[in-house]
Design an enzyme around this catalytic site. Structure first.
Site: not given
Ligand code: SAH
Length: 364
Positions: A98, A117, A124, A128, A131, A346
């Site tokens: 995205e 962005c 990933c 974290c 997230c 975010c």
């Protein structure tokens, strides 16, 4: 590097300019030819190698036979009521990435800011805890052509007169975990015969991979944002496993030691999670960490989601923090949530890539 397809063709947009020169030379062309081709790829947006002009027919034929121009496959575009647009791209192996286009919410004087962005990886590996992208794990690195492709293909869809002014590597993935491809992509984004972005307008955001941070800083005066999110080793270890590899102390030392162009001002992102890192002690520690550092703090009230119990603090608390820091000389901004209605905020990137929820708006 993996820039070849199964048919052995070379992914031309995954090459640096130097790489393109070498490739063209191997086909019997010159560096001048490579320059002519490079400009057509990024300034004229040529999408078909057969349409290249200003080179011999033989070189064009060799390029068609040996190389290809990568294009991302658009899946759908979602528009938020606040003007944010999310571009979702389908990957050949399944899954999605995205890019999010964010117009300035408070246009100040001068040219309005339009920030894109972009993603650097599929999923990933940093895990974290807070997230959602971390839930995916790392599927793979994006190639340079897939990184610059996001910029080029979003650019194609802008209204006349609109221009992407800022780029942030704050989409899916940890950009410094895909450093070689990132460096090639940045080279193309900065090149004045290609995208011609100013170094100040391109921000690489990182969890704090210390050696990679130092390496990139030594190569390029790109701007950095560091996702700090906690003020003690123990607290940061709890939410950001990377802290076990590179301690907060080591990270802050590396930030202080970056070459001047960077250390002029690094942005420190601090995701505020109610009851976890929003106490008065946290605030005082944050100030002490920033004290004397050329820094900007970006407070990000946590974007709540059904997959986490984490809550965002009240708007008053966020303002109190900003006031405390600003009155002590720390430049501090608050990131206002944008695009939540389209899961573009975010920490919300990655939900769609699980392939579960194609929003109705996209099907119509
Ligand atoms: N891996 C890089 C690039 C991703 S940037 C990095 O971590 O810096 C994504 C930013 O969103 C990071 O600052 C991260 O801390 C923040 N974030 C993640 N989940 C969030 C959430 N639910 N609400 C608010 N911010 C979040």
């Amino acid at each position: 590097m993996t820039v070849q397809t199964a048919e052995g063709k070379t992914d031309l947009k995954s090459l640096s300019f130097q790489g393109l020169c070498e490739f063209v030379r191997a086909l019997g062309g010159s560096d001048h030819n490579a320059g002519v081709i490079w400009r057509q790829l990024y300034l004229a947006d040529v999408t078909d190698l057969g349409a290249l002009t200003g080179i011999t027919r033989a070189l064009r034929a060799a390029l068609v036979e040996r190389a290809y121009l990568h294009r991302l496959t658009p899946a759908f575009v979602l528009d938020s009521h606040d003007g944010t647009r999310k571009f979702v791209w389908s990957l050949p192996e399944g899954g999605q990435i995205e890019s999010v286009l964010i117009p300035d919410s408070m246009p100040s004087r001068g040219r309005p800011r339009l920030t894109l962005c972009i993603s650097s990886q599929v999923g990933c590996a940093m895990a974290c805890r807070f997230c959602l992208t971390g839930d995916l794990g790392l599927k793979r690195n994006l190639r340079p052509s897939e990184i610059v492709g996001q910029v080029q293909q979003v650019r194609e869809q802008l209204a006349p007169g609109q221009r992407i002014t800022n780029l942030v590597f704050m989409g899916m993935g940890e950009p410094l975990h895909n450093l070689d491809n990132l460096i090639i992509a940045l080279g193309t984004l900065f090149d004045d015969a290609a995208f011609n972005f100013s170094h100040r307008k391109v921000t690489v955001s990182t969890v704090g991979l210390v050696p990679q941070l130092r390496r990139l800083a030594a190569l390029s005066p790109v701007s950095f944002a560091v996702s700090l999110n906690a003020t003690t080793e123990e607290q940061r270890r709890q939410i950001m496993p990377i802290t076990r590899r590179y301690s907060l102390d080591e990270l802050m030392r590396a930030c202080r030691e970056l070459p001047l162009a960077h250390s002029k001002r690094i942005t420190y992102e601090y995701v505020m999670m109610e009851g976890f890192n929003t106490s008065d002690d946290d605030l005082e520690r944050l100030w002490r960490l920033m004290d004397g550092l050329p820094s900007k703090v970006n407070l990000i009230p946590y974007n709540e989601n059904p997959d986490r119990e984490i809550r965002r603090p009240s708007a008053d608390r966020v303002r109190e923090w900003q006031h405390y820091l600003v009155t002590r000389g720390v430049q501090t901004s608050v990131r206002h949530t944008r695009g939540t209605d389209i899961s573009a905020a975010c920490g919300q990137l990655g939900k769609a890539s699980l392939g579960e929820q194609i929003p109705e708006a996209a099907l119509g």
